[in-house]
Design a protein around this motif. Structure first.
Motif, PDB file in Angstrom:
ATOM      1  N   LEU A  50      18.437  61.042  41.068  1.00 30.10           N
ATOM      2  CA  LEU A  50      17.571  59.865  41.019  1.00 30.10           C
ATOM      3  C   LEU A  50      16.450  59.932  42.054  1.00 30.10           C
ATOM      4  N   THR A  51      16.719  60.521  43.195  1.00 26.23           N
ATOM      5  CA  THR A  51      15.661  60.719  44.193  1.00 26.23           C
ATOM      6  C   THR A  51      14.587  61.642  43.628  1.00 26.23           C
ATOM      7  N   ARG A  52      15.018  62.704  42.971  1.00 26.23           N
ATOM      8  CA  ARG A  52      14.056  63.622  42.342  1.00 26.23           C
ATOM      9  C   ARG A  52      13.289  62.958  41.204  1.00 26.23           C
ATOM     10  N   GLU A  53      13.875  61.928  40.623  1.00 22.55           N
ATOM     11  CA  GLU A  53      13.209  61.176  39.554  1.00 22.55           C
ATOM     12  C   GLU A  53      12.289  60.085  40.095  1.00 22.55           C
ATOM     13  N   GLY A  54      12.197  59.976  41.416  1.00 20.61           N
ATOM     14  CA  GLY A  54      11.237  59.057  42.010  1.00 20.61           C
ATOM     15  C   GLY A  54      11.800  57.750  42.538  1.00 20.61           C
ATOM     16  N   ALA A 108      18.987  59.166  30.272  1.00 19.09           N
ATOM     17  CA  ALA A 108      19.406  57.757  30.270  1.00 19.09           C
ATOM     18  C   ALA A 108      18.501  56.930  31.176  1.00 19.09           C
ATOM     19  N   VAL A 109      18.184  57.470  32.336  1.00 20.06           N
ATOM     20  CA  VAL A 109      17.327  56.762  33.290  1.00 20.06           C
ATOM     21  C   VAL A 109      15.926  56.577  32.719  1.00 20.06           C
ATOM     22  N   THR A 110      15.405  57.591  32.062  1.00 24.48           N
ATOM     23  CA  THR A 110      14.073  57.501  31.467  1.00 24.48           C
ATOM     24  C   THR A 110      14.029  56.401  30.407  1.00 24.48           C
TER      25      THR A 110
END
Length: 124
Positions: free
Chosen positions: A23-27, A113-115
């Motif tokens: 999640l950190t890498r996803e911003g 899923a996060v996207t």
């Protein structure tokens, strides 16, 4: 650009670390807690953009905390759990989950899923 705060509620340190890294890498700016009581305490001061929740917490059943979270936050709630039956998924969604991801999961499954739950914010 930051996608906001994600509250990770997971009692397994290794899994919490993996989720936090992805999640950190996803911003996201990630806050991680190990218990339901810590999660409810954090939610009183946070406005998370996303919440991930393990159903197997040591101090309170994940389905109950999902209902409590819904009273405190409108943020998308992603359940990440080893409870993998159709009945488990139905009960999770009925308790307030926005999406349900079974353990073990692949990093790409979590990113997808996060996207879907929290699209990247534009820089406009």
């Amino acid at each position: 650009m930051s996608r906001g705060i994600c509250l990770v509620i997971e009692d397994d340190e290794d899994i919490a670390g993996l989720i936090s890294l992805i999640l950190t890498r996803e911003g996201f700016t990630v806050r991680s807690v190990r218990t339901a009581s810590a999660a409810l305490h954090q939610l009183r001061g946070l406005k998370p953009a996303l919440i991930t929740l393990d159903l197997g917490l040591p101090d309170l059943d994940g389905l109950q905390i999902a209902k409590d979270i819904r009273e405190l936050s409108p943020a998308p709630l992603l359940m990440i759990t080893a409870r993998a039956t159709a009945s488990d998924q139905y009960n999770g969604m009925a308790a307030g989950a926005s999406a349900y991801l079974n353990k073990p999961f692949r990093p790409a499954e979590l990113r997808d899923a996060v996207t879907k739950l929290s699209p990247a914010r534009s820089a406009t």
